[in-house]
Design a protein around this motif. Structure first.
Motif, PDB file in Angstrom:
ATOM      1  N   GLU A  16     -18.984 -83.619   3.651  1.00  0.00           N
ATOM      2  CA  GLU A  16     -17.631 -83.310   3.180  1.00  0.00           C
ATOM      3  C   GLU A  16     -17.521 -83.513   1.670  1.00  0.00           C
ATOM      4  OE1 GLU A  16     -13.197 -85.167   3.766  1.00  0.00           O
ATOM      5  OE2 GLU A  16     -14.290 -84.651   5.600  1.00  0.00           O
ATOM      6  N   PRO A  19     -19.926 -80.624  -1.324  1.00  0.00           N
ATOM      7  CA  PRO A  19     -19.430 -79.343  -1.857  1.00  0.00           C
ATOM      8  C   PRO A  19     -18.239 -79.505  -2.792  1.00  0.00           C
ATOM      9  CG  PRO A  19     -18.925 -79.541   0.481  1.00  0.00           C
ATOM     10  CD  PRO A  19     -19.860 -80.656   0.144  1.00  0.00           C
ATOM     11  N   TYR A  20     -17.388 -80.521  -2.539  1.00  0.00           N
ATOM     12  CA  TYR A  20     -16.261 -80.771  -3.440  1.00  0.00           C
ATOM     13  C   TYR A  20     -16.770 -81.143  -4.832  1.00  0.00           C
ATOM     14  CZ  TYR A  20     -11.878 -82.613  -5.272  1.00  0.00           C
ATOM     15  OH  TYR A  20     -10.761 -82.832  -6.052  1.00  0.00           O
ATOM     16  N   TRP A  52      -7.560 -76.325  -1.909  1.00  0.00           N
ATOM     17  CA  TRP A  52      -7.087 -77.649  -1.484  1.00  0.00           C
ATOM     18  C   TRP A  52      -5.565 -77.769  -1.642  1.00  0.00           C
ATOM     19  CZ3 TRP A  52     -12.007 -77.132  -3.562  1.00  0.00           C
ATOM     20  CH2 TRP A  52     -13.048 -77.640  -2.772  1.00  0.00           C
ATOM     21  N   GLN A  76     -20.132 -75.482   7.542  1.00  0.00           N
ATOM     22  CA  GLN A  76     -21.348 -75.989   6.900  1.00  0.00           C
ATOM     23  C   GLN A  76     -22.357 -74.874   6.670  1.00  0.00           C
ATOM     24  OE1 GLN A  76     -22.673 -79.390   9.181  1.00  0.00           O
ATOM     25  NE2 GLN A  76     -21.023 -80.691   8.406  1.00  0.00           N
ATOM     26  N   ILE A  79     -20.963 -72.940   3.695  1.00  0.00           N
ATOM     27  CA  ILE A  79     -21.185 -73.686   2.450  1.00  0.00           C
ATOM     28  C   ILE A  79     -22.639 -73.542   2.009  1.00  0.00           C
ATOM     29  CG2 ILE A  79     -21.276 -76.007   1.425  1.00  0.00           C
ATOM     30  CD1 ILE A  79     -18.836 -76.688   3.280  1.00  0.00           C
ATOM     31  N   MET A 106     -17.249 -71.276  -1.423  1.00  0.00           N
ATOM     32  CA  MET A 106     -17.558 -72.686  -1.159  1.00  0.00           C
ATOM     33  C   MET A 106     -16.281 -73.517  -1.107  1.00  0.00           C
ATOM     34  SD  MET A 106     -20.160 -75.141  -3.326  1.00  0.00           S
ATOM     35  CE  MET A 106     -21.030 -73.679  -3.900  1.00  0.00           C
ATOM     36  N   SER A 109     -14.338 -72.787   2.118  1.00  0.00           N
ATOM     37  CA  SER A 109     -15.088 -73.336   3.255  1.00  0.00           C
ATOM     38  C   SER A 109     -15.005 -74.857   3.265  1.00  0.00           C
ATOM     39  CB  SER A 109     -16.556 -72.893   3.177  1.00  0.00           C
ATOM     40  OG  SER A 109     -16.665 -71.487   3.165  1.00  0.00           O
ATOM     41  N   SER A 110     -15.096 -75.474   2.080  1.00  0.00           N
ATOM     42  CA  SER A 110     -15.045 -76.932   1.983  1.00  0.00           C
ATOM     43  C   SER A 110     -13.668 -77.469   2.366  1.00  0.00           C
ATOM     44  CB  SER A 110     -15.403 -77.372   0.566  1.00  0.00           C
ATOM     45  OG  SER A 110     -15.350 -78.769   0.429  1.00  0.00           O
ATOM     46  N   HIS A 113     -13.410 -77.229   6.034  1.00  0.00           N
ATOM     47  CA  HIS A 113     -14.268 -78.269   6.614  1.00  0.00           C
ATOM     48  C   HIS A 113     -13.567 -79.626   6.579  1.00  0.00           C
ATOM     49  CE1 HIS A 113     -17.566 -81.269   6.601  1.00  0.00           C
ATOM     50  NE2 HIS A 113     -18.199 -80.403   7.369  1.00  0.00           N
ATOM     51  N   ASP A 114     -12.848 -79.912   5.485  1.00  0.00           N
ATOM     52  CA  ASP A 114     -12.104 -81.171   5.375  1.00  0.00           C
ATOM     53  C   ASP A 114     -11.096 -81.315   6.514  1.00  0.00           C
ATOM     54  OD1 ASP A 114     -13.493 -81.494   3.045  1.00  0.00           O
ATOM     55  OD2 ASP A 114     -11.762 -81.376   1.704  1.00  0.00           O
TER      56      ASP A 114
END
Length: 420
Positions: A16, A19-20, A52, A76, A79, A106, A109-110, A113-114
């Motif tokens: 997690e 990628p951030y 975000w 994932q 990413i 990315m 997707s990130s 994913h979060d």
């Protein structure tokens, strides 16, 4: 057979965090090394905060469509593909357009994913396990930060020395990250548990009705505008400073920067800085749990603002000693970690009551927006006035932090550890 949380919680939260860091920090250093101006770097990379900011808009669909486990492994894989895309486009003629497109993929997707990972954490663990592993997940997120803006930047810098080709060096680094994420995808596809609760229980209409209701109740809270102003302006100085300070550290001395190599930057910001940030955050949490947020609010306000003065000193003195630079960055990051505790605790405080999870997600959207907006013009402002004057403007912007903090009304007992 029940799979141990030790097998998946650490790797999930490392996946997690990485990628951030790639989107928000590694991209800055890479674009600077590739010759982009500070104006363009901060403008393009600040827009990458947008996923975000708006992720609460699509978070309900994570519950409607598929399972959270499915979302985790699928994101994932995406990413990993995005990291590979960045690596592939860097050596090409359209490296800027191509890499930015993959950074956008990315980022979305990130952010998705979060949402899935944080939801899955509550479904895949019993309540006592959630409490036990909360520190573990934070630790591995921090480790991802150190690996990303520390070790990986140092790796790219060392490859620059060996290959004498900047684009090739960064391309290799991103290919390595892509391979790592393919490994995460394979591992989590195998190891993540399949809790019965991880299913789509609500229909689309009921989810959307709930979404609009939570949005309505968010804006009906007491002191709503004071709270939103605090969320937007408390970190305004940091929003200006965050991207430009990284560029200042690696910019050439002829342009007013410190001229650190990527390897030196990785040590200063990725290790010493992150350690300072982590220690400040831990001490902030301990202090607030002992005496409450209200008691520690003003010390934390001072801690998050006054250490910014170290960049005023660095920009005027331009010290050549790496020890001095490390000490200054440690002080600033320690103060930021301590002062940021007040911000995060206030988000929790504001989210109390009905729909606390959804309200907290909305608070974090305002948090991302508070970093995105100043970042959009920070580079242009710096290039127009120079580093020393820019850092003085950051200090002047700290007045906003004091003003919005003065408007808050906080329960004196909030955050205190209850007496047994």
């Amino acid at each position: 057979m029940k799979k141990s949380p030790w097998a998946w919680v650490p790797t999930l939260y490392f996946a997690e965090g990485l990628p951030y860091v790639a989107v928000m920090t590694i991209s800055l250093i890479m674009y600077k090394r590739l010759g982009l101006s500070n104006t363009d770097i901060t403008l393009y990379t600040s827009w990458l905060y947008l996923p975000w900011v708006i992720k609460p808009l699509w978070s309900p669909f994570i519950d409607i469509i598929k399972t959270k486990r499915w979302w985790i492994v699928t994101m994932q894989l995406l990413i990993g593909a995005a990291l590979g895309g960045v690596a592939f486009t860097i050596p090409g003629p359209y490296w800027l357009q191509g890499s930015l497109a993959f950074f956008w993929l990315m980022a979305f997707s990130s952010a998705t994913h979060d949402i899935a990972a944080d939801g899955f954490y509550m479904l895949g663990l019993r309540q006592h396990e959630q409490a036990y592993f909360v520190g573990i997940r934070s630790t591995f997120y921090r480790i991802a930060t150190i690996v990303g803006q520390g070790l990986l930047v140092m790796l790219a810098g060392n490859l620059e020395v060996v290959t004498r080709n900047i684009k090739y060096s960064w391309s290799i680094t991103f290919y390595g990250m892509a391979g790592l994420f393919i490994a995460f995808w394979l591992w989590h596809h195998y190891i993540l548990p399949r809790p019965k609760e991880d299913s789509q229980e609500q229909t689309s209409p009921s989810i959307m009705h709930e979404f609009w209701h939570t949005l309505k109740t968010f804006f009906q809270k007491p002191q709503v505008w004071a709270g939103i102003c605090f969320m937007l302006f408390y970190r305004m100085p940091e929003g200006l400073l965050a991207k430009v300070s990284a560029l200042f550290l690696i910019d050439a001395t002829a342009k007013g920067g410190l001229g650190l190599s990527p390897a030196e930057y990785g040590l200063v910001q990725g290790t010493v800085g992150v350690i300072g940030l982590t220690l400040g955050g831990i001490l902030g949490g301990i202090a607030a749990s002992r005496d409450g947020l209200k008691h520690w609010l003003w010390p934390m306000v001072i801690a998050i603002t006054l250490p910014d003065l170290v960049y005023v000193y660095l920009s005027y003195a331009l010290p050549e000693s790496l020890i001095i630079v490390n000490v200054c960055v440690f002080i600033e990051q320690f103060g930021y970690g301590f002062g940021f505790s007040a911000y995060m605790l206030y988000l929790i405080y504001y989210s109390q009551g009905e729909h606390k999870t959804a309200h907290y997600a909305l608070c974090t959207a305002f948090m991302a927006l508070s970093m995105m907006i100043p970042g959009l013009f920070a580079g242009a402002l710096q290039e127009s006035v120079g580093y020393p004057t820019f850092f003085l403007i950051v200090i002047a912007a700290c007045s906003l932090t004091y003003i919005v903090s003065a408007t808050l009304k906080i329960d004196p007992d909030f955050g205190k550890k209850k007496q047994e």
